[in-house]
Design a protein around this motif. Structure first.
Motif, PDB file in Angstrom:
ATOM      1  N   SER A 187      43.214  18.335 -38.156  1.00  0.00           N
ATOM      2  CA  SER A 187      44.258  18.490 -37.145  1.00  0.00           C
ATOM      3  C   SER A 187      44.142  17.424 -36.056  1.00  0.00           C
ATOM      4  CB  SER A 187      44.168  19.876 -36.505  1.00  0.00           C
ATOM      5  OG  SER A 187      43.054  19.944 -35.627  1.00  0.00           O
ATOM      6  N   LYS A 188      45.109  17.420 -35.157  1.00  0.00           N
ATOM      7  CA  LYS A 188      45.087  16.500 -34.028  1.00  0.00           C
ATOM      8  C   LYS A 188      44.022  16.889 -33.003  1.00  0.00           C
ATOM      9  CE  LYS A 188      50.021  15.559 -34.586  1.00  0.00           C
ATOM     10  NZ  LYS A 188      51.379  15.697 -33.989  1.00  0.00           N
ATOM     11  N   LYS A 189      43.504  18.100 -33.120  1.00  0.00           N
ATOM     12  CA  LYS A 189      42.472  18.580 -32.197  1.00  0.00           C
ATOM     13  C   LYS A 189      41.079  18.498 -32.800  1.00  0.00           C
ATOM     14  CE  LYS A 189      45.575  21.808 -29.827  1.00  0.00           C
ATOM     15  NZ  LYS A 189      45.666  20.978 -28.603  1.00  0.00           N
ATOM     16  N   ALA A 190      40.937  17.666 -33.835  1.00  0.00           N
ATOM     17  CA  ALA A 190      39.660  17.588 -34.550  1.00  0.00           C
ATOM     18  C   ALA A 190      38.502  17.177 -33.645  1.00  0.00           C
ATOM     19  CB  ALA A 190      39.784  16.614 -35.720  1.00  0.00           C
ATOM     20  N   HIS A 191      38.775  16.411 -32.591  1.00  0.00           N
ATOM     21  CA  HIS A 191      37.702  15.976 -31.688  1.00  0.00           C
ATOM     22  C   HIS A 191      37.401  17.012 -30.613  1.00  0.00           C
ATOM     23  CE1 HIS A 191      37.535  12.045 -33.529  1.00  0.00           C
ATOM     24  NE2 HIS A 191      38.850  11.892 -33.363  1.00  0.00           N
ATOM     25  N   GLY A 192      38.198  18.078 -30.573  1.00  0.00           N
ATOM     26  CA  GLY A 192      37.956  19.156 -29.626  1.00  0.00           C
ATOM     27  C   GLY A 192      37.048  20.216 -30.226  1.00  0.00           C
ATOM     28  N   PRO A 193      36.709  21.242 -29.451  1.00  0.00           N
ATOM     29  CA  PRO A 193      35.800  22.292 -29.947  1.00  0.00           C
ATOM     30  C   PRO A 193      36.452  23.199 -30.984  1.00  0.00           C
ATOM     31  CG  PRO A 193      36.639  22.859 -27.775  1.00  0.00           C
ATOM     32  CD  PRO A 193      37.118  21.467 -28.052  1.00  0.00           C
ATOM     33  N   PHE A 194      35.627  23.748 -31.850  1.00  0.00           N
ATOM     34  CA  PHE A 194      36.043  24.797 -32.787  1.00  0.00           C
ATOM     35  C   PHE A 194      35.218  26.026 -32.444  1.00  0.00           C
ATOM     36  CE2 PHE A 194      35.622  27.286 -36.663  1.00  0.00           C
ATOM     37  CZ  PHE A 194      36.924  27.331 -37.139  1.00  0.00           C
ATOM     38  N   ILE A 195      35.862  27.022 -31.864  1.00  0.00           N
ATOM     39  CA  ILE A 195      35.155  28.200 -31.344  1.00  0.00           C
ATOM     40  C   ILE A 195      35.471  29.408 -32.228  1.00  0.00           C
ATOM     41  CG2 ILE A 195      34.794  29.709 -29.367  1.00  0.00           C
ATOM     42  CD1 ILE A 195      33.920  26.845 -28.869  1.00  0.00           C
ATOM     43  N   VAL A 196      34.413  30.086 -32.672  1.00  0.00           N
ATOM     44  CA  VAL A 196      34.563  31.277 -33.504  1.00  0.00           C
ATOM     45  C   VAL A 196      34.370  32.518 -32.647  1.00  0.00           C
ATOM     46  CG1 VAL A 196      33.683  32.551 -35.502  1.00  0.00           C
ATOM     47  CG2 VAL A 196      33.718  30.046 -35.532  1.00  0.00           C
ATOM     48  N   PHE A 197      35.291  33.459 -32.769  1.00  0.00           N
ATOM     49  CA  PHE A 197      35.182  34.727 -32.042  1.00  0.00           C
ATOM     50  C   PHE A 197      35.430  35.870 -33.014  1.00  0.00           C
ATOM     51  CE2 PHE A 197      37.315  38.223 -29.690  1.00  0.00           C
ATOM     52  CZ  PHE A 197      36.238  38.595 -28.898  1.00  0.00           C
ATOM     53  N   SER A 198      34.479  36.796 -33.076  1.00  0.00           N
ATOM     54  CA  SER A 198      34.612  37.960 -33.955  1.00  0.00           C
ATOM     55  C   SER A 198      34.506  39.236 -33.127  1.00  0.00           C
ATOM     56  CB  SER A 198      33.525  37.954 -35.029  1.00  0.00           C
ATOM     57  OG  SER A 198      33.633  39.103 -35.849  1.00  0.00           O
ATOM     58  N   PRO A 199      35.597  39.988 -33.027  1.00  0.00           N
ATOM     59  CA  PRO A 199      35.582  41.191 -32.191  1.00  0.00           C
ATOM     60  C   PRO A 199      34.979  42.417 -32.879  1.00  0.00           C
ATOM     61  CG  PRO A 199      37.759  40.895 -33.125  1.00  0.00           C
ATOM     62  CD  PRO A 199      36.931  39.720 -33.583  1.00  0.00           C
ATOM     63  N   THR A 200      34.630  42.308 -34.150  1.00  0.00           N
ATOM     64  CA  THR A 200      34.118  43.452 -34.893  1.00  0.00           C
ATOM     65  C   THR A 200      32.897  44.059 -34.199  1.00  0.00           C
ATOM     66  OG1 THR A 200      34.885  42.435 -36.947  1.00  0.00           O
ATOM     67  CG2 THR A 200      33.293  44.224 -37.147  1.00  0.00           C
ATOM     68  N   CYS A 201      32.928  45.367 -34.020  1.00  0.00           N
ATOM     69  CA  CYS A 201      31.842  46.145 -33.411  1.00  0.00           C
ATOM     70  C   CYS A 201      31.702  45.917 -31.904  1.00  0.00           C
ATOM     71  CB  CYS A 201      30.495  45.881 -34.093  1.00  0.00           C
ATOM     72  SG  CYS A 201      30.449  46.378 -35.824  1.00  0.00           S
ATOM     73  N   MET A 202      32.609  45.194 -31.291  1.00  0.00           N
ATOM     74  CA  MET A 202      32.566  45.010 -29.843  1.00  0.00           C
ATOM     75  C   MET A 202      33.335  46.123 -29.146  1.00  0.00           C
ATOM     76  SD  MET A 202      33.117  41.002 -28.867  1.00  0.00           S
ATOM     77  CE  MET A 202      31.975  39.717 -29.370  1.00  0.00           C
ATOM     78  N   SER A 203      32.863  46.507 -27.972  1.00  0.00           N
ATOM     79  CA  SER A 203      33.617  47.436 -27.137  1.00  0.00           C
ATOM     80  C   SER A 203      34.786  46.680 -26.496  1.00  0.00           C
ATOM     81  CB  SER A 203      32.724  48.013 -26.039  1.00  0.00           C
ATOM     82  OG  SER A 203      32.324  46.995 -25.141  1.00  0.00           O
ATOM     83  N   THR A 204      35.749  47.424 -25.976  1.00  0.00           N
ATOM     84  CA  THR A 204      36.892  46.789 -25.321  1.00  0.00           C
ATOM     85  C   THR A 204      36.432  45.942 -24.140  1.00  0.00           C
ATOM     86  OG1 THR A 204      38.317  48.640 -25.953  1.00  0.00           O
ATOM     87  CG2 THR A 204      39.093  47.222 -24.178  1.00  0.00           C
ATOM     88  N   ASP A 205      35.480  46.454 -23.346  1.00  0.00           N
ATOM     89  CA  ASP A 205      34.979  45.704 -22.192  1.00  0.00           C
ATOM     90  C   ASP A 205      34.304  44.406 -22.634  1.00  0.00           C
ATOM     91  OD1 ASP A 205      35.921  47.609 -20.476  1.00  0.00           O
ATOM     92  OD2 ASP A 205      33.998  48.633 -20.218  1.00  0.00           O
ATOM     93  N   LYS A 206      33.561  44.471 -23.726  1.00  0.00           N
ATOM     94  CA  LYS A 206      32.883  43.272 -24.229  1.00  0.00           C
ATOM     95  C   LYS A 206      33.897  42.239 -24.720  1.00  0.00           C
ATOM     96  CE  LYS A 206      29.185  40.945 -25.488  1.00  0.00           C
ATOM     97  NZ  LYS A 206      28.305  40.330 -24.473  1.00  0.00           N
ATOM     98  N   MET A 207      34.946  42.696 -25.404  1.00  0.00           N
ATOM     99  CA  MET A 207      36.005  41.776 -25.839  1.00  0.00           C
ATOM    100  C   MET A 207      36.644  41.088 -24.639  1.00  0.00           C
ATOM    101  SD  MET A 207      38.019  43.883 -28.824  1.00  0.00           S
ATOM    102  CE  MET A 207      37.134  44.902 -30.001  1.00  0.00           C
ATOM    103  N   GLN A 208      36.919  41.875 -23.612  1.00  0.00           N
ATOM    104  CA  GLN A 208      37.514  41.336 -22.383  1.00  0.00           C
ATOM    105  C   GLN A 208      36.606  40.277 -21.761  1.00  0.00           C
ATOM    106  OE1 GLN A 208      40.170  41.576 -20.270  1.00  0.00           O
ATOM    107  NE2 GLN A 208      39.127  40.438 -18.651  1.00  0.00           N
ATOM    108  N   GLN A 209      35.321  40.617 -21.683  1.00  0.00           N
ATOM    109  CA  GLN A 209      34.352  39.710 -21.078  1.00  0.00           C
ATOM    110  C   GLN A 209      34.244  38.410 -21.866  1.00  0.00           C
ATOM    111  OE1 GLN A 209      30.416  41.389 -20.750  1.00  0.00           O
ATOM    112  NE2 GLN A 209      29.468  39.389 -20.716  1.00  0.00           N
ATOM    113  N   GLU A 210      34.147  38.502 -23.197  1.00  0.00           N
ATOM    114  CA  GLU A 210      33.945  37.319 -24.020  1.00  0.00           C
ATOM    115  C   GLU A 210      35.190  36.443 -24.084  1.00  0.00           C
ATOM    116  OE1 GLU A 210      31.180  36.262 -25.729  1.00  0.00           O
ATOM    117  OE2 GLU A 210      30.061  37.827 -24.698  1.00  0.00           O
ATOM    118  N   LEU A 211      36.361  37.065 -24.266  1.00  0.00           N
ATOM    119  CA  LEU A 211      37.589  36.292 -24.436  1.00  0.00           C
ATOM    120  C   LEU A 211      38.111  35.718 -23.121  1.00  0.00           C
ATOM    121  CD1 LEU A 211      40.032  37.989 -27.001  1.00  0.00           C
ATOM    122  CD2 LEU A 211      39.158  35.660 -27.041  1.00  0.00           C
ATOM    123  N   PHE A 212      38.203  36.573 -22.124  1.00  0.00           N
ATOM    124  CA  PHE A 212      38.890  36.181 -20.891  1.00  0.00           C
ATOM    125  C   PHE A 212      37.954  35.939 -19.706  1.00  0.00           C
ATOM    126  CE2 PHE A 212      41.860  38.689 -23.442  1.00  0.00           C
ATOM    127  CZ  PHE A 212      42.937  37.813 -23.495  1.00  0.00           C
TER     128      PHE A 212
END
Length: 477
Positions: A187-212
């Motif tokens: 892609s055109k963003k190949a030189h940018g970061p590739f970040i993996v996020f997996s919400p499985t088994c996370m609490s809602t608060d943890k998802m909020q904290q990690e994502l936002f």
């Protein structure tokens, strides 16, 4: 768990002062006055970081001598060097030997903590990077030449240069993250970061904290007072959300709002940040069913599923198994020190006849297990035979290498024995080629029509939709 810091200084007042500062900041601390005490304490427990005085009176080794040994034994150990009688040459020597930074006495409380935390953070990132390199052989190579794999490669080539959001559908272990990495790489963003996020088994608060993210705060169990949210870290790059169907409903609502303008609120400062992120999501679930059950928002689904891509299961691309086996053998030999081996045709047939519920990930694990559990004898180069495979591969696969033990073929007339063999042989070959009549007939050396008749005569009921479609096409010709 608090980080353990070893303080090495010949002055008791300095040791105690630094120790008190660290304890106030949530660290555990131990102290040593000379090289003998230092290596005794390290042998008892390897510290998370070291604060090291250069000039040590009454010590067999000075600080640079201790630093040299520590860096040879623990190259990733973060070391902050301190001195009250330092010179530029001494500081340069310490940095060249692997120290993270050099502080001249007297230094402030804040200066010490900033440098120590940065040193620990840098060491942590280095360890994570090495862990990834050791675990990941090559995450951007799609191996295979089957029609299913060729189609997947074509889909990736088409979607990668665009900015369209992609949702990858496929079974667990089939290679969804690999497809996402390939899209990012091309892609055109190949030189940018590739970040993996997996919400499985996370609490809602943890998802909020990690994502936002969340307001900046001091944490007694961490050396970090601030960390980037996943969305901020992915700016100018790609975020890959694995198992997007596991996002909690409040997070789905917030993500939907974020997708409209890609403006990230910064709780710590109260300011906003405009980001540019490409979204790739993946799921093993049927999200339409999740929508019907009220567990996934339909509007979010439409936002993310702009370009759907299907990653085929390994059972759908059994033709790729020989290529995958050779690829994994080479990679394991390169990165794990295992000897390269050849798999016999019977062994390859057994692998192709097996139903891979764990897909490519399971195949790789089986190859690694087989190489580990069947070491090469001294000076030998042994071919991998079917009986060297894990027992469940043979016990749950249709293959003539596992004959029916309830049948005594030696007591049968030739005609019956031949029928038993043909039934086992053709069942194995049909399973091996995923019930593809054309490929099976070509391999066994029979005309397609003759193979059809033989399968019916032997009552082999392995016909799939693919096989019935071929029969229909033949009838129409």
């Amino acid at each position: 768990m608090s980080l353990d810091v070893l303080i090495i200084d010949d002055e008791a007042d300095i040791r105690d002062l630094i120790s008190d500062i660290l304890k106030d900041e949530g660290f555990n601390s131990r102290v040593a006055a000379n090289s003998t005490q230092t290596f005794k304490l390290i042998s008892e427990k390897v510290p998370s970081a070291i604060i090291l005085d250069i000039w040590l009176q009454g010590s067999d080794l000075d600080g640079l001598g201790i630093l040299e040994i520590i860096k040879k034994r623990y190259p990733l150990m973060p070391v902050v060097v301190i001195s009250g009688h330092g010179t530029i040459e001494t500081a340069v020597s310490a940095i060249k030997m692997g120290a993270y930074d050099y502080l001249e006495k007297p230094f402030t409380h804040d200066r010490l903590m900033i440098v120590l935390k940065r040193a620990c953070e840098a060491a942590k990132l280095k360890r994570e990077n090495l862990d990834l390199k050791s675990k990941v052989v090559d995450k951007t190579e799609l191996v295979g030449a089957s029609s299913s794999t060729i189609k997947l490669k074509s889909d990736i080539e088409k979607v990668a240069p665009t900015s369209g959001r992609v949702m990858i559908h496929g079974e667990m272990g089939s290679g969804k993250e690999l497809a996402a990495r390939l899209i990012h790489k091309k892609s055109k963003k190949a030189h940018g970061p590739f970040i993996v996020f997996s919400p499985t088994c996370m609490s809602t608060d943890k998802m909020q904290q990690e994502l936002f993210g969340e307001p900046e705060r001091q944490d007694a169990n961490s050396v970090f007072t601030k960390r980037l949210s996943v969305l901020e870290a992915a700016n100018n790059g790609t975020i890959y959300i694995d198992e997007v169907g596991d996002l909690a409903m409040p997070i789905q609502i917030k993500l939907l709002k974020f997708l409209q303008d890609q403006i990230l609120e910064k709780p710590a400062t109260g300011k906003s940040l405009k980001v540019d992120i490409r979204f790739i999501t993946a799921t093993t679930k049927n999200l339409q069913n999740e929508i019907n059950q009220g567990r996934f928002r339909q509007d979010l689904y439409y936002r993310l599923n702009v370009v759907p891509i299907k990653v085929p299961s390994l059972s759908e691309r059994k033709d790729d198994i020989p290529l995958l086996v050779k690829y994994f053998i080479k990679q394991l030999a390169k990165f794990s020190g295992l000897k390269e081996r050849e798999f016999s045709e019977d062994t390859m047939a057994a692998l192709q006849a097996y139903n891979w519920s764990g897909n490519v990930r399971q195949l790789r694990n089986v190859i690694e297990w087989t190489l580990i559990m069947n070491p090469v004898s001294v000076g030998g180069y042994e071919i991998i035979k079917p009986d060297m495979l894990p027992s469940d591969i043979l016990n749950h696969g249709v293959t003539i290498t596992k004959p029916d033990n309830n049948l005594d073929m030696m007591s049968m007339p030739l005609r019956e024995a031949r029928e038993v063999f043909e039934r086992q042989y053709l069942s194995a070959q049909m399973s091996r080629f995923n019930n593809n009549i054309s490929k099976t007939s070509s391999f066994v050396g029979m005309e397609r029509s003759a193979l059809h008749r033989k399968l019916k005569l032997l009552s082999i009921h392995t016909a799939s939709a693919k096989m019935r479609d071929e029969e229909y096409q033949e009838e129409q010709l």
